[in-house]
Write an enzyme that holds these catalytic residues in place. Structure first.
Site, PDB file in Angstrom:
ATOM      1  N   GLU A   1      -6.270   3.834  -5.911  1.00  0.00           N
ATOM      2  CA  GLU A   1      -7.568   4.029  -5.259  1.00  0.00           C
ATOM      3  C   GLU A   1      -8.080   5.398  -5.694  1.00  0.00           C
ATOM      4  O   GLU A   1      -7.500   6.430  -5.337  1.00  0.00           O
ATOM      5  CB  GLU A   1      -7.421   3.987  -3.740  1.00  0.00           C
ATOM      6  CG  GLU A   1      -8.772   4.078  -3.042  1.00  0.00           C
ATOM      7  CD  GLU A   1      -8.711   4.651  -1.621  1.00  0.00           C
ATOM      8  OE1 GLU A   1      -9.654   4.425  -0.853  1.00  0.00           O
ATOM      9  OE2 GLU A   1      -7.727   5.333  -1.283  1.00  0.00           O
TER      10      GLU A   1
ATOM     11  N   ASP B   1      -2.912   4.561  -2.353  1.00  0.00           N
ATOM     12  CA  ASP B   1      -3.933   5.173  -1.512  1.00  0.00           C
ATOM     13  C   ASP B   1      -4.335   6.563  -2.022  1.00  0.00           C
ATOM     14  O   ASP B   1      -3.455   7.391  -2.304  1.00  0.00           O
ATOM     15  CB  ASP B   1      -3.331   5.300  -0.102  1.00  0.00           C
ATOM     16  CG  ASP B   1      -4.357   5.590   0.958  1.00  0.00           C
ATOM     17  OD1 ASP B   1      -5.253   4.760   1.150  1.00  0.00           O
ATOM     18  OD2 ASP B   1      -4.252   6.650   1.606  1.00  0.00           O
TER      19      ASP B   1
ATOM     20  N   HIS C   1     -11.153  -2.934   3.066  1.00  0.00           N
ATOM     21  CA  HIS C   1     -11.075  -2.613   4.492  1.00  0.00           C
ATOM     22  C   HIS C   1     -11.848  -1.354   4.858  1.00  0.00           C
ATOM     23  O   HIS C   1     -11.911  -0.997   6.034  1.00  0.00           O
ATOM     24  CB  HIS C   1      -9.603  -2.441   4.874  1.00  0.00           C
ATOM     25  CG  HIS C   1      -8.992  -1.248   4.200  1.00  0.00           C
ATOM     26  ND1 HIS C   1      -8.836  -1.186   2.824  1.00  0.00           N
ATOM     27  CD2 HIS C   1      -8.538  -0.071   4.680  1.00  0.00           C
ATOM     28  CE1 HIS C   1      -8.313  -0.011   2.513  1.00  0.00           C
ATOM     29  NE2 HIS C   1      -8.125   0.685   3.615  1.00  0.00           N
ATOM     30  N   ASP C   2     -12.378  -0.643   3.857  1.00  0.00           N
ATOM     31  CA  ASP C   2     -13.165   0.569   4.127  1.00  0.00           C
ATOM     32  C   ASP C   2     -14.658   0.334   3.929  1.00  0.00           C
ATOM     33  O   ASP C   2     -15.454   1.255   4.147  1.00  0.00           O
ATOM     34  CB  ASP C   2     -12.761   1.704   3.166  1.00  0.00           C
ATOM     35  CG  ASP C   2     -11.329   2.184   3.380  1.00  0.00           C
ATOM     36  OD1 ASP C   2     -10.855   2.156   4.527  1.00  0.00           O
ATOM     37  OD2 ASP C   2     -10.700   2.590   2.383  1.00  0.00           O
TER      38      ASP C   2
ATOM     39  N   ASP D   1       0.864  -1.175   0.000  1.00  0.00           N
ATOM     40  CA  ASP D   1       0.000   0.000   0.000  1.00  0.00           C
ATOM     41  C   ASP D   1       0.902   1.226   0.000  1.00  0.00           C
ATOM     42  O   ASP D   1       1.711   1.404   0.913  1.00  0.00           O
ATOM     43  CB  ASP D   1      -0.875  -0.024   1.266  1.00  0.00           C
ATOM     44  CG  ASP D   1      -2.260   0.508   1.007  1.00  0.00           C
ATOM     45  OD1 ASP D   1      -2.358   1.577   0.399  1.00  0.00           O
ATOM     46  OD2 ASP D   1      -3.242  -0.147   1.422  1.00  0.00           O
TER      47      ASP D   1
HETATM   48  C1  GLC Z   1      -7.832   5.395   1.873  1.00  0.00           C
HETATM   49  C2  GLC Z   1      -7.721   4.145   2.707  1.00  0.00           C
HETATM   50  C3  GLC Z   1      -8.361   4.399   4.040  1.00  0.00           C
HETATM   51  C4  GLC Z   1      -7.608   5.518   4.712  1.00  0.00           C
HETATM   52  C5  GLC Z   1      -7.535   6.752   3.826  1.00  0.00           C
HETATM   53  C6  GLC Z   1      -6.492   7.701   4.316  1.00  0.00           C
HETATM   54  O1  GLC Z   1      -9.135   5.713   1.557  1.00  0.00           O
HETATM   55  O2  GLC Z   1      -8.280   3.061   2.024  1.00  0.00           O
HETATM   56  O3  GLC Z   1      -8.394   3.260   4.849  1.00  0.00           O
HETATM   57  O4  GLC Z   1      -8.223   5.843   5.913  1.00  0.00           O
HETATM   58  O5  GLC Z   1      -7.180   6.448   2.502  1.00  0.00           O
HETATM   59  O6  GLC Z   1      -5.214   7.179   4.110  1.00  0.00           O
END
Ligand code: GLC
Length: 557
Positions: free
Chosen positions: A255, A213, A329-330, A110
């Site tokens: 992402e 991310d 995970h979100d 990540d």
């Molecule tokens: C992304 C991650 C999330 C995190 C955010 C800030 O959306 O998937 O879990 O809290 O970024 O890094």
């Protein structure tokens, strides 16, 4: 990763190893605890590699394992080149890469580079208040307005203003997430150079790629309040590609909550040299309430879901590439969100897997999805650990929302639904840890766990295993042209994939009620049944009576 050689029919599009791959996301904190401290770790992951190999996984995406104060469970990094103590050491990490490689599995890390932790030495330097400190410009600092207020009203994704005043230096810094996650200043070439050098350092350790991310944030213009798709976004990504993974055969997935099919082409089109693919979230956000967002989700609208998935399949048909996922995970647990965890857990989890894994793209399985893990029915806010949930609880209650109503929303959408420990067995703590887990285990571990699933050949786990294997042997699943049928039917999803003379038809009932459908004249349900979540049925009839959550796929060659 060389199964691709099985797909060397002439006339097929350019092939990449990740076209046939299936990825698996591990949230290290909740996956497997080897030392009894209640927190998952790298040694725990290594001990489960055979489990993943047997499932057929090619790539593991590891949520962050770097040193971190864990304000956001590792998405707040204080040292990009060290492993968090609770997860292990760099030696453990190198062993993980080697052990995974020995099983044909690549590790993707990540990459969290929109922001760091406020404990990162760069930020510690940056906030010393000395304006000419070389690290000052590593972050985004702005003077207060004349009334002392922040430069503008940008909001943090975790609630509240995105600007925090720093007494020592008399300025505000930007944080689009928690106050402890200051945004890096990507406009500073030294920041970019540091990040590329760090990426190469990990690439040289033998990783297979990166999940990036909130990568759509890095080109932001905070003064204009442009966060995603900022003016420099694609310039930076092309620069990053050239400076790091561009000349290596890695998988990169961004992402990008903001992605549209048009911008997805900018990221993943072959000629642009940016990313392999992005995670798009249109199928997720279409279920959110206008006012309360995910904290009061709408019931599933299958027509809208089919429209979105179909749109993305068509848009990236000849160039670019899709990622495929129900959960991460979100997000809530797939079977709880899209299926029926109470009434038809096994049938609906298999149905969802069938629909997703036979689409075009690279499927990502989120840990526990392959055994049909469900949302967790926490009854008090004290049981939650997630910073977003806790912040939003406060904000919603301050705004007058009833605590029970918020809790209902959290039960459906809190990120902690995905973060309860992986359920390995019916032993204490679900076999996750010999200690007390950092977050409660879902009580249903006695009946929902990996040991039982692996032992039962009719389980959800074996259904996933078969689907993952199909992708390796049937080019039509990897490259076939997508078409959808019965688009207005609110209960049933029908699509086909065609490649040369092969035609795969997938039919799925998304409802607990039986359905009766007329097969469209253009497709025929004949051939070999590749996947089914009930007993195989007789094929060929023009009308189909579908059982609750029934899903099957038929291949005609
Ligand atoms: C992304 C991650 C999330 C995190 C955010 C800030 O959306 O998937 O879990 O809290 O970024 O890094």
């Amino acid at each position: 990763m060389d199964q691709i050689t099985a797909l060397t029919e002439p006339g097929l599009p350019l092939k990449e190893w990740w076209h046939t791959a299936t990825a698996y996301q591990i949230y290290p904190r909740s996956f497997s605890d080897s030392d009894g401290d209640g927190i998952g770790d790298i040694a725990g992951i290594i001990s489960r590699l055979d489990y993943l190999k047997n499932l057929g996984i090619d790539v593991i995406w590891l949520s962050p394992i770097y040193r971190s104060p864990m304000d956001d469970n590792g998405y707040d990094i204080s040292d990009y080149r060290a492993i968090a103590e609770e997860f292990g050491t760099l030696d453990d990490f190198d062993r993980l890469v080697a052990e995974a490689k020995a099983r044909g599995i690549g590790i993707i890390l990540d990459l969290v580079v929109n922001h760091t932790s406020d404990e990162h030495p760069w930020f510690v330097q940056s906030r010393t208040g000395v304006q000419d400190n070389p690290y000052r410009d590593f972050y985004i600092w702005r003077k207060p307005l004349t009334d002392g207020g922040p430069p503008n009203d940008l909001q943090s994704s975790f609630g509240g203003p995105a600007w925090t005043f720093d007494e020592a230096s008399g300025e505000y810094y930007l944080h689009l997430f928690s106050r402890r996650q200051p945004d890096l200043n990507w406009e500073n070439p030294r920041v970019r150079a540091e990040i590329y050098s760090m990426m190469n350092w990990w690439i040289d350790r033998g990783i297979a790629g990166f999940r990036m991310d909130v990568i759509d944030y890095i080109g932001k213009d905070a003064d204009q309040k442009i966060v995603t798709d900022g003016p420099q976004l694609h310039t930076y990504l092309q620069e990053m590609n050239a400076a790091t993974y561009g000349h290596r055969d890695l998988l990169t997935v961004g992402e990008t909550w903001s992605a549209t099919p048009q911008t997805a082409m900018l990221y993943s089109s072959r000629d642009r040299a940016e990313l392999s693919m992005v995670f798009q979230f249109e199928h997720v956000t279409l279920q959110w309430d206008v006012l309360y967002g995910k904290w009061r989700p709408k019931p599933l609208d299958l027509v809208a879901l089919k429209t979105v998935l179909g749109k993305w399949q068509r848009a990236l048909e000849t160039d670019g590439w899709n990622s495929l996922f129900w959960g991460n995970h979100d997000l809530p647990r797939a079977v709880s969100r899209y299926g029926d965890a109470a009434g038809y857990r096994v049938e609906s989890a298999k149905m969802l897997a069938t629909v997703l894994h036979l689409l075009k793209g690279t499927p990502f399985v989120y840990q526990g999805e392959e055994i049909g893990m469900t949302n967790v029915p926490f009854t008090t806010i004290e049981q939650y650990r997630d910073i977003e949930t806790l912040n939003m609880h406060k904000l919603h209650l301050d705004a007058g929302r009833l605590a029970d109503d918020f809790l209902k929303g959290a039960n459906e959408s809190s990120r902690d639904n995905a973060r309860t420990p992986m359920q390995w067995s019916n032993e204490a703590a679900g076999g996750f840890s010999s200690g007390i887990p950092w977050i409660e285990v879902n009580e249903n571990y006695k009946s929902i766990n990996a040991a039982d699933s692996v032992a039962d050949t009719s389980s959800i786990w074996h259904h996933y295993r078969r689907l993952i294997a199909l992708r390796k042997t049937h080019p039509v699943i990897v490259y076939g042209k997508f078409e959808s049928w019965l688009d207005d039917d609110p209960n049933v999803f029908v699509y086909s994939r065609t490649l040369g003379t092969s035609c795969l038809v997938v039919i799925a009932n998304f409802k607990p009620q039986p359905q009766s459908i007329e097969i469209p004249a253009d497709i025929r349900i004949i051939g070999v049944c590749l996947s089914h979540n009930y007993e195989p049925r007789e094929l060929g009839a023009p009308r189909l009576e579908l059982k609750p959550y029934e899903a099957f796929a038929v291949l005609q060659t």
